[in-house]
Motif scaffolding. Structure first.
Motif, short mmCIF file in Angstrom:
data_model
loop_
_atom_site.label_atom_id
_atom_site.label_comp_id
_atom_site.label_asym_id
_atom_site.label_seq_id
_atom_site.Cartn_x
_atom_site.Cartn_y
_atom_site.Cartn_z
N ARG A 80 10.49 11.39 -3.36
CA ARG A 80 11.50 11.57 -2.15
C ARG A 80 11.11 13.08 -1.84
NH1 ARG A 80 17.61 12.34 -4.19
NH2 ARG A 80 16.96 14.23 -5.42
N GLN A 84 10.11 14.55 1.81
CA GLN A 84 11.03 15.29 2.53
C GLN A 84 10.17 16.69 2.85
OE1 GLN A 84 14.56 16.60 0.15
NE2 GLN A 84 15.17 17.97 1.73
N THR A 127 19.82 13.78 8.56
CA THR A 127 19.79 12.25 8.26
C THR A 127 19.14 12.56 6.76
OG1 THR A 127 19.04 11.76 10.32
CG2 THR A 127 18.27 10.40 8.43
N LEU A 128 18.37 13.26 6.50
CA LEU A 128 17.64 13.71 5.09
C LEU A 128 18.81 13.89 4.00
CD1 LEU A 128 14.18 15.42 5.42
CD2 LEU A 128 14.81 12.88 4.79
N HIS A 130 22.10 12.76 4.16
CA HIS A 130 22.63 11.62 3.79
C HIS A 130 21.76 10.60 3.03
CE1 HIS A 130 26.40 12.76 5.76
NE2 HIS A 130 25.80 13.16 6.58
N ALA A 131 20.47 10.39 3.62
CA ALA A 131 19.72 9.35 2.96
C ALA A 131 19.56 9.85 1.43
CB ALA A 131 18.50 9.29 3.57
N LEU A 132 19.19 11.14 1.21
CA LEU A 132 18.73 11.61 -0.08
C LEU A 132 19.86 11.84 -0.94
CD1 LEU A 132 15.40 13.57 0.59
CD2 LEU A 132 15.78 11.11 -0.12
N GLN A 133 21.27 11.84 -0.62
CA GLN A 133 22.35 12.25 -1.10
C GLN A 133 22.44 13.71 -1.54
OE1 GLN A 133 23.16 9.08 -3.73
NE2 GLN A 133 23.55 7.54 -1.99
N ILE A 137 26.30 18.13 1.54
CA ILE A 137 26.22 17.17 2.81
C ILE A 137 26.78 17.79 3.93
CG2 ILE A 137 26.32 14.95 3.93
CD1 ILE A 137 25.68 13.87 1.35
N SER A 141 24.71 19.07 7.30
CA SER A 141 24.96 18.33 8.46
C SER A 141 25.49 19.56 9.47
CB SER A 141 26.13 17.46 8.16
OG SER A 141 25.69 16.45 7.30
#
Length: 198
Positions: A80, A84, A127-128, A130-133, A137, A141
């Motif tokens: 991941r 990224q 997006t990354l 949120h997707a990778l937590q 955040i 964001s």
């Protein structure tokens, strides 16, 4: 055993929060300094480029950050982290190179590329996160939203389509990136403190 196999046998390196913090501070200061230079000296001629303000320097900074991200991708062991860093690094390296190679062009020819870069960079960042937590955040964001808004401002050429405004937007994006890295470094520090206390 070849060099690549030796490299891959090492455990994933520890993230040093001090290095991340210093790196974030340097990136944020570079972006803020270039944004102020673009605002207060909008007619600067850099690399013999007229009407582009500080865009060539911004392109060099973005290219450097992209190459560093690609290096980080090569040094990571987690898939991941690799994906990224590689996605972000390649995008930055390509756009930075295109800006540098376009110093003879009119600013209007760069506006769509820079607007698209900022919009894509902002969407990818959010997006990354949120997707990778990723931690913080909301901060990440918010930085992505700022990039998207600046991309739309350049696309609509509001308040202007001049090179100095594009340079300000790119440099604010760089400064926000540094700010996000500083918040991440402070989060890494708290994680290390929690691990040490256990």
């Amino acid at each position: 055993m070849n060099l690549l196999e030796k490299f891959l046998t090492y455990e994933r390196f520890e993230m040093d929060w001090r290095r991340l913090l210093v790196q974030g501070i340097l990136i944020a200061l570079t972006g803020a300094t270039l944004a102020m230079a673009s605002a207060f000296n909008p007619n600067a001629i850099v690399l013999t480029a007229r009407h582009l303000s500080w865009l060539p320097v911004s392109g060099m900074v973005i290219l450097s950050l992209g190459l560093l991200e690609c290096l980080d991708a090569a040094l990571t062991k987690e898939p991941r982290d690799f994906l990224q860093n590689l996605q972000v690094g390649v995008l930055d390296a390509v756009i930075g190179t295109m800006i540098i190679l376009s110093v003879t062009e009119e600013p209007s020819r760069l506006s769509m590329m820079i607007a698209t870069f900022l919009i894509v960079r902002g969407i990818v960042r959010a997006t990354l996160a949120h997707a990778l937590q990723l931690p913080h955040i909301l901060v990440t964001s918010l930085g992505g939203l700022i990039s998207v808004i600046m991309g739309f401002l350049i696309w609509k050429q509001w308040p202007t389509g001049d090179g100095w405004f594009m340079s300000i937007c790119l440099n604010i994006e760089i400064a926000v990136r540094g700010w996000a890295m500083m918040t991440f470094a402070l989060w890494v520090r708290t994680q290390n403190v929690d691990i040490d206390s256990d």
